[in-house]
Scaffold this motif. Sequence first.
Motif, PDB file in Angstrom:
ATOM      1  N   LYS A 224      11.785  -4.013  -7.981  1.00 36.58           N
ATOM      2  CA  LYS A 224      11.383  -5.397  -8.250  1.00 36.58           C
ATOM      3  C   LYS A 224      12.123  -5.937  -9.473  1.00 36.58           C
ATOM      4  N   CYS A 265       4.005  -0.738  -1.351  1.00 34.54           N
ATOM      5  CA  CYS A 265       4.903  -1.854  -1.671  1.00 34.54           C
ATOM      6  C   CYS A 265       4.149  -3.177  -1.644  1.00 34.54           C
ATOM      7  N   ARG A 266       3.364  -3.380  -0.635  1.00 31.48           N
ATOM      8  CA  ARG A 266       2.625  -4.639  -0.495  1.00 31.48           C
ATOM      9  C   ARG A 266       1.577  -4.784  -1.594  1.00 31.48           C
ATOM     10  N   LYS A 267       0.932  -3.692  -1.930  1.00 31.91           N
ATOM     11  CA  LYS A 267      -0.061  -3.724  -3.006  1.00 31.91           C
ATOM     12  C   LYS A 267       0.568  -4.185  -4.318  1.00 31.91           C
ATOM     13  N   ASP A 269       3.082  -6.195  -4.455  1.00 26.46           N
ATOM     14  CA  ASP A 269       3.728  -7.473  -4.156  1.00 26.46           C
ATOM     15  C   ASP A 269       5.252  -7.341  -4.108  1.00 26.46           C
ATOM     16  N   TYR A 270       5.712  -6.244  -3.492  1.00 26.48           N
ATOM     17  CA  TYR A 270       7.145  -6.019  -3.293  1.00 26.48           C
ATOM     18  C   TYR A 270       7.404  -6.063  -1.791  1.00 26.48           C
ATOM     19  N   HIS A 271       8.304  -6.952  -1.357  1.00 26.70           N
ATOM     20  CA  HIS A 271       8.507  -7.162   0.078  1.00 26.70           C
ATOM     21  C   HIS A 271       9.974  -7.103   0.485  1.00 26.70           C
ATOM     22  N   TRP A 301       2.869  -8.568   9.803  1.00 26.40           N
ATOM     23  CA  TRP A 301       4.031  -8.248   8.968  1.00 26.40           C
ATOM     24  C   TRP A 301       5.314  -8.679   9.678  1.00 26.40           C
TER      25      TRP A 301
END
Length: 737
Positions: A224, A265-267, A269-271, A301
Amino acid sequence: MATGAIPAPFTGLKRQENVYGLSKRIDFSGVQRMKFRRDRVFVIRNQSPGQETAELQPASEGSQLLVPRQKYCESIHKTVRRKTRTVMVGNVALGSDHPIRLQTMTTSDTKDIAGTVEEVMKIADTGADIVRITVQGKKEADACFEIKNSLVQKNYNIPLVADIHFAPSVALRVAECFDKIRINPGNFADRRAQFEKLEYTEEDYQQELEHIEEVFTPLVEKCKKYGRAMRIGTNHGSLSDRIMSYYGDSPRGMVESAFEFARICRKLDYHNFVFSMKASNPVVMVQAYRLLVAEMYVQGWDYPLHLGVTEAGEGEDGRMKSAIGIGTLLQDGLGDTIRVSLTEPPELEIDPCRRLANLGARAAELQQGVAPFEEKHRHYFDFQRRTGQLPLQKEGEEVDYRGVLHRDGSVLMSVSLDQLKTPELLYKSLAAKLVVGMPFKDLATVDSILLRELPPEDDKDSRLALKRLIDISMGVITPLSEQLTKPLPNAIALVTLKELATGAYKLLPEGTRLAVSVRGDEPQNELDVLKNVDAIMVLHDLPYSEEKIGRVHSARRLFEYLSENSLNFPVIHHIQFPKSIHRDGLVINAGSNAGALLVDGLGDGILLEAPDQDFDFLRNTSFNLLQGCRMRNTKTEYVSCPSCGRTLFDLQEISAQIREKTSHLPGVSIAIMGCIVNGPGEMADADFGYVGGSPGKIDLYVGKTVVKRGIAMEGATDALIQLIKDHGRWVDPPAEE
């Protein structure tokens, strides 16, 4: 009907023992049994955004394994590219709004900075969009900074990807200079699989997940911070013992392994990540990607996909396996970047990559397909072959028709009148054995031939050659017009639907066997004539020149029609290629079109025609296609890795040596691996393994078990042969005729 199973990704669900389905971590609360079409299915509220409910159905008739009923692609009747977000890899954008990106991987030692830079430049000059480099330790990570700087100085800005296994600290280091990090969920935080069946309590399992999060979080945060991309790349061969204990060595386990990391990753906030689900078996690979996408639809998703068949091998074998796996998914609009893994120099991977990408892009651009139809009988997530009724012998018939098709998949070839003038050469071309000039069928002999023009009735020699083929139960198929004007006793008449509808075929002698040519996109009332005909086979033959009609989709529609009407004709995929088609183009087209159907169990054989291609090449390609789809096994199967900086020997040279000495062993599968980084599970389909253990030393495997370690390379090939002999799988090569 199975009861009470729902997909694992649903949050807030507790584990309950002794239930069937995709996951053990499930609960029956809130599950409703509902009527859907003809079946009863289980429905649960989805706590994630996106589709409100997920429906479950048996994976196959009578199965206690439930799979999501919801879609795995945008459309089953035409190619529509799946909508995904954009993921930036350096200056290259991945996703559905962008071209399908091409990539490969260097084979040089990463510590050899000059050699690696040279290899990357050669790959970039060939047209690759992205290059991956193995980074196994601190020294390699340090070298990556110099590699990147050197390339920039030479005006090469191609994005670089670090291939990471077992080394979180190395990933953290190289994330400071490379554009993307590939992590393997099976070994990033877990130990190498020992293939032990482990028992977990819910608390034990949760502790494992917390450990993964603790190890993985720093890398996510660094990616990130630096704007790096990531590939969560599951390998079928390197699932952890924990995953295999819960989900088995299965596509389901592959998906869950990747989702564990994606949720972290989602937790955070990395997408900016993509998924891959690689396997050396194209059937497993296709199932895994489909299940992954099906669950992404449920979750709402939209992450892009990196497609690839790992350890595909070399030459036509590698191209065919890759075309079957990658091409199948591209036909369904899935895939945003691809890599064809060949045991060849990496720059040679780009041409087949480009051919596949062009095929997928063209299909999506035109939205190739057929008119909408309801599909009820194809199994998306598990391999179940639809086997057509093989020819049965009828009372009073002079010849045996039972060999016209093969139970494991048939190969048909088109033969010319000129070939009939040299019968012995023709028999050899058909891979028949000769005994005193007479042909006999062998393991890899062509099953039937198509003869578009019959020899004149006074051409005794040509007709005798055909009679000898018919006598060994080889089918001779010829157009109705030829059979009416120059009849050949016991030949099979090829008729069209129109000729069936007009009754023209009734002019044939009673009892003449029929083969029917069908496009697959005909109106149902035209297909209905099939209900009243006794055909030995159906040839699915959509003209190659058709741009907007999809061969895969028209065949799916045909199979749906046959299943709905309980018609069990064997179906042969008949593709007529134009003149001057490139060999690789033919292989990739055949794998992508016919292979996309055969991996779903739809089809009983293949007939490839190309006017200016070598006869032996077409025959071998046909058998390769069947073997690649896990149907008819007629030669030694090789699982061969493409080499990288971890490789401990010259893979191309050793692979050629082993093939030279073992290529005559049909039914035997041999893995040739430069190292064991992807895990012995990558050799799951192999009977024997030849694996780099340390510099100059080879380890030998039987299945997933190492049986001999540290063999000096000079004697390792002979040791492999001895191992095959010790297990009773060796036969001596056939003597030259």
